[in-house]
Scaffold this motif. Structure first.
Motif, PDB file in Angstrom:
ATOM      1  N   ALA A  62       0.792  -1.223   0.000  1.00  0.00           N
ATOM      2  CA  ALA A  62       0.000   0.000   0.000  1.00  0.00           C
ATOM      3  C   ALA A  62       0.829   1.280   0.000  1.00  0.00           C
ATOM      4  CB  ALA A  62      -0.955   0.001   1.188  1.00  0.00           C
ATOM      5  N   GLY A  63       1.925   1.320   0.709  1.00  0.00           N
ATOM      6  CA  GLY A  63       2.708   2.546   0.791  1.00  0.00           C
ATOM      7  C   GLY A  63       3.881   2.605  -0.155  1.00  0.00           C
ATOM      8  N   ARG A  64       3.903   1.737  -1.142  1.00  0.00           N
ATOM      9  CA  ARG A  64       5.058   1.641  -2.038  1.00  0.00           C
ATOM     10  C   ARG A  64       4.765   2.201  -3.415  1.00  0.00           C
ATOM     11  NH1 ARG A  64       9.394  -0.075   1.142  1.00  0.00           N
ATOM     12  NH2 ARG A  64       8.327  -1.023   2.907  1.00  0.00           N
ATOM     13  N   ALA A  65       5.772   2.818  -3.972  1.00  0.00           N
ATOM     14  CA  ALA A  65       5.707   3.237  -5.372  1.00  0.00           C
ATOM     15  C   ALA A  65       6.147   2.066  -6.239  1.00  0.00           C
ATOM     16  CB  ALA A  65       6.645   4.429  -5.588  1.00  0.00           C
ATOM     17  N   PRO A  66       5.730   2.022  -7.507  1.00  0.00           N
ATOM     18  CA  PRO A  66       6.228   0.988  -8.422  1.00  0.00           C
ATOM     19  C   PRO A  66       7.756   0.973  -8.428  1.00  0.00           C
ATOM     20  CG  PRO A  66       4.396   2.133  -9.411  1.00  0.00           C
ATOM     21  CD  PRO A  66       4.741   2.892  -8.146  1.00  0.00           C
ATOM     22  N   LEU A  67       8.317  -0.209  -8.634  1.00  0.00           N
ATOM     23  CA  LEU A  67       9.764  -0.405  -8.576  1.00  0.00           C
ATOM     24  C   LEU A  67      10.358  -0.485  -9.970  1.00  0.00           C
ATOM     25  CD1 LEU A  67       9.872  -3.226  -5.867  1.00  0.00           C
ATOM     26  CD2 LEU A  67      10.419  -0.808  -5.531  1.00  0.00           C
ATOM     27  N   GLY A  94      18.505   3.744 -11.009  1.00  0.00           N
ATOM     28  CA  GLY A  94      17.938   5.021 -10.587  1.00  0.00           C
ATOM     29  C   GLY A  94      17.999   5.245  -9.087  1.00  0.00           C
ATOM     30  N   ALA A  95      17.223   6.209  -8.646  1.00  0.00           N
ATOM     31  CA  ALA A  95      17.278   6.685  -7.265  1.00  0.00           C
ATOM     32  C   ALA A  95      16.656   5.729  -6.265  1.00  0.00           C
ATOM     33  CB  ALA A  95      16.584   8.039  -7.167  1.00  0.00           C
ATOM     34  N   ALA A  96      15.911   4.727  -6.716  1.00  0.00           N
ATOM     35  CA  ALA A  96      15.196   3.842  -5.792  1.00  0.00           C
ATOM     36  C   ALA A  96      16.021   2.648  -5.341  1.00  0.00           C
ATOM     37  CB  ALA A  96      13.909   3.365  -6.445  1.00  0.00           C
ATOM     38  N   SER A 181       5.001 -24.412 -12.972  1.00  0.00           N
ATOM     39  CA  SER A 181       4.582 -24.900 -11.669  1.00  0.00           C
ATOM     40  C   SER A 181       4.006 -23.834 -10.748  1.00  0.00           C
ATOM     41  CB  SER A 181       5.745 -25.615 -10.973  1.00  0.00           C
ATOM     42  OG  SER A 181       6.825 -24.740 -10.783  1.00  0.00           O
ATOM     43  N   TYR A 182       4.080 -22.550 -11.135  1.00  0.00           N
ATOM     44  CA  TYR A 182       3.567 -21.484 -10.266  1.00  0.00           C
ATOM     45  C   TYR A 182       2.256 -20.932 -10.803  1.00  0.00           C
ATOM     46  CZ  TYR A 182       8.098 -21.518  -8.002  1.00  0.00           C
ATOM     47  OH  TYR A 182       9.220 -21.903  -7.322  1.00  0.00           O
ATOM     48  N   GLU A 183       1.299 -20.830  -9.906  1.00  0.00           N
ATOM     49  CA  GLU A 183      -0.003 -20.240 -10.219  1.00  0.00           C
ATOM     50  C   GLU A 183      -0.102 -18.914  -9.453  1.00  0.00           C
ATOM     51  OE1 GLU A 183      -4.727 -21.171  -9.306  1.00  0.00           O
ATOM     52  OE2 GLU A 183      -3.180 -22.595  -8.666  1.00  0.00           O
ATOM     53  N   ARG A 184      -0.504 -17.869 -10.141  1.00  0.00           N
ATOM     54  CA  ARG A 184      -0.686 -16.568  -9.492  1.00  0.00           C
ATOM     55  C   ARG A 184      -2.058 -16.539  -8.818  1.00  0.00           C
ATOM     56  NH1 ARG A 184       1.849 -12.092 -13.666  1.00  0.00           N
ATOM     57  NH2 ARG A 184       3.735 -13.272 -14.130  1.00  0.00           N
ATOM     58  N   LEU A 185      -2.062 -16.447  -7.489  1.00  0.00           N
ATOM     59  CA  LEU A 185      -3.319 -16.438  -6.745  1.00  0.00           C
ATOM     60  C   LEU A 185      -3.876 -15.029  -6.557  1.00  0.00           C
ATOM     61  CD1 LEU A 185      -2.698 -19.036  -3.890  1.00  0.00           C
ATOM     62  CD2 LEU A 185      -3.918 -19.349  -6.047  1.00  0.00           C
ATOM     63  N   HIS A 186      -3.011 -14.098  -6.145  1.00  0.00           N
ATOM     64  CA  HIS A 186      -3.448 -12.733  -5.845  1.00  0.00           C
ATOM     65  C   HIS A 186      -2.358 -11.747  -6.231  1.00  0.00           C
ATOM     66  CE1 HIS A 186      -6.796 -14.237  -3.434  1.00  0.00           C
ATOM     67  NE2 HIS A 186      -5.957 -15.009  -2.772  1.00  0.00           N
ATOM     68  N   GLU A 187      -2.776 -10.559  -6.654  1.00  0.00           N
ATOM     69  CA  GLU A 187      -1.863  -9.443  -6.925  1.00  0.00           C
ATOM     70  C   GLU A 187      -2.193  -8.339  -5.930  1.00  0.00           C
ATOM     71  OE1 GLU A 187       0.512  -9.215  -9.439  1.00  0.00           O
ATOM     72  OE2 GLU A 187       0.075 -11.238 -10.124  1.00  0.00           O
ATOM     73  N   PHE A 188      -1.156  -7.719  -5.365  1.00  0.00           N
ATOM     74  CA  PHE A 188      -1.327  -6.637  -4.400  1.00  0.00           C
ATOM     75  C   PHE A 188      -0.597  -5.418  -4.953  1.00  0.00           C
ATOM     76  CE2 PHE A 188      -1.299 -10.741  -2.291  1.00  0.00           C
ATOM     77  CZ  PHE A 188      -2.542 -10.719  -1.662  1.00  0.00           C
ATOM     78  N   PRO A 189      -1.334  -4.504  -5.597  1.00  0.00           N
ATOM     79  CA  PRO A 189      -0.706  -3.363  -6.284  1.00  0.00           C
ATOM     80  C   PRO A 189      -0.030  -2.385  -5.327  1.00  0.00           C
ATOM     81  CG  PRO A 189      -3.010  -3.635  -6.952  1.00  0.00           C
ATOM     82  CD  PRO A 189      -2.784  -4.533  -5.788  1.00  0.00           C
ATOM     83  N   PHE A 190       1.031  -1.774  -5.818  1.00  0.00           N
ATOM     84  CA  PHE A 190       1.691  -0.686  -5.101  1.00  0.00           C
ATOM     85  C   PHE A 190       0.821   0.552  -5.285  1.00  0.00           C
ATOM     86  CE2 PHE A 190       5.646  -3.127  -6.468  1.00  0.00           C
ATOM     87  CZ  PHE A 190       5.712  -3.839  -5.281  1.00  0.00           C
ATOM     88  N   HIS A 191       0.545   1.270  -4.192  1.00  0.00           N
ATOM     89  CA  HIS A 191      -0.365   2.412  -4.258  1.00  0.00           C
ATOM     90  C   HIS A 191       0.265   3.729  -3.843  1.00  0.00           C
ATOM     91  CE1 HIS A 191      -3.891   0.084  -5.171  1.00  0.00           C
ATOM     92  NE2 HIS A 191      -3.702  -0.684  -4.130  1.00  0.00           N
ATOM     93  N   GLY A 192       1.430   3.701  -3.245  1.00  0.00           N
ATOM     94  CA  GLY A 192       1.948   4.935  -2.675  1.00  0.00           C
ATOM     95  C   GLY A 192       3.075   5.546  -3.465  1.00  0.00           C
ATOM     96  N   ALA A 193       3.578   6.610  -2.940  1.00  0.00           N
ATOM     97  CA  ALA A 193       4.737   7.282  -3.529  1.00  0.00           C
ATOM     98  C   ALA A 193       6.011   6.815  -2.861  1.00  0.00           C
ATOM     99  CB  ALA A 193       4.593   8.788  -3.357  1.00  0.00           C
ATOM    100  N   GLY A 194       5.938   5.799  -2.016  1.00  0.00           N
ATOM    101  CA  GLY A 194       7.099   5.279  -1.303  1.00  0.00           C
ATOM    102  C   GLY A 194       7.042   5.654   0.154  1.00  0.00           C
ATOM    103  N   GLU A 195       7.791   4.869   0.948  1.00  0.00           N
ATOM    104  CA  GLU A 195       7.814   5.123   2.386  1.00  0.00           C
ATOM    105  C   GLU A 195       9.072   5.849   2.769  1.00  0.00           C
ATOM    106  OE1 GLU A 195       5.198   1.611   4.334  1.00  0.00           O
ATOM    107  OE2 GLU A 195       7.310   1.239   4.165  1.00  0.00           O
TER     108      GLU A 195
END
Length: 195
Positions: A62-67, A94-96, A181-195
């Motif tokens: 929730a508090g993360r910007a895309p990487l 980059g800066a991250a 062998s891997y199944e994607r069950l859930h995705e949790f989007p990044f929503h913030g500008a970073g912590e």
């Protein structure tokens, strides 16, 4: 629990791995649909813990910007003479720089607090597993040579052919004995500008 690769990064890495497979003695190469960056390996998890795991991942994202991420140099795990695993490193252009390790640590804290998960004691090393069951001649020097040869053969452009932006944490389920062998069950989007 990890970070999925973009379609373009998956295709690029698959092409590199295909060329490397001709030069390196690994017996089991990862299916391209299974490429991911592990944040935490949860092991066998009872169904009743999935909601707590999902809540921890959602809070960490929730508090993360895309990487901004990029494929890096290869490496190996295990003895240099006959390593067990061949992997591709992950860079943060980059800066991250350091954001991926910070995400991994924050997610681990949330998983421990809410889901009773005990993280590994080993230091975190972001990587994408390319192959397993190596043999003599598959060590770090050979892997680096095979990587350079594959990169030259594919002639990547200098404008980020190996880079992508990760926008979420993914909860994967492993199906042993199946490829992919891997199944994607859930995705949790990044929503913030970073912590």
């Amino acid at each position: 629990m990890g970070i999925a690769l973009s379609k373009e990064a998956t295709e690029r890495l698959s092409a590199l791995a295909e060329r490397m497979a001709n030069e390196l003695p690994y017996r089991l190469w990862t299916h391209p649909a299974d490429y991911h960056i592990t944040l935490h390996f949860l092991g066998e998890t009872p169904a009743e813990r999935v909601d707590a795991i999902a809540a921890a991942a959602e809070a960490a994202a929730a508090g993360r910007a895309p990487l901004a991420l990029a494929l890096g140099e290869p490496g190996t795990f295990g003895p240099a003479g006959a390593p067990r695993v061949l992997w591709c490193g992950v860079r943060e252009p980059g800066a991250a720089a350091g954001a991926l390790a910070a995400l991994q640590a924050a997610l681990g804290e949330r998983l421990t607090a809410s889901a009773g998960f005990v993280p590994e004691a080993r230091p975190y090393r972001a990587h994408i597993t390319l192959a397993r069951k190596g043999g003599p001649g598959g060590g770090p020097d050979a892997a680096a040579r095979a990587w350079r040869s594959a990169v030259r053969a594919l002639e990547p452009d200098e404008a980020g052919a190996f880079a992508w932006t990760a926008g979420s944490i993914t909860l994967f389920r492993t199906h042993l004995g199946r490829r992919p062998s891997y199944e994607r069950l859930h995705e949790f989007p990044f929503h913030g500008a970073g912590e």
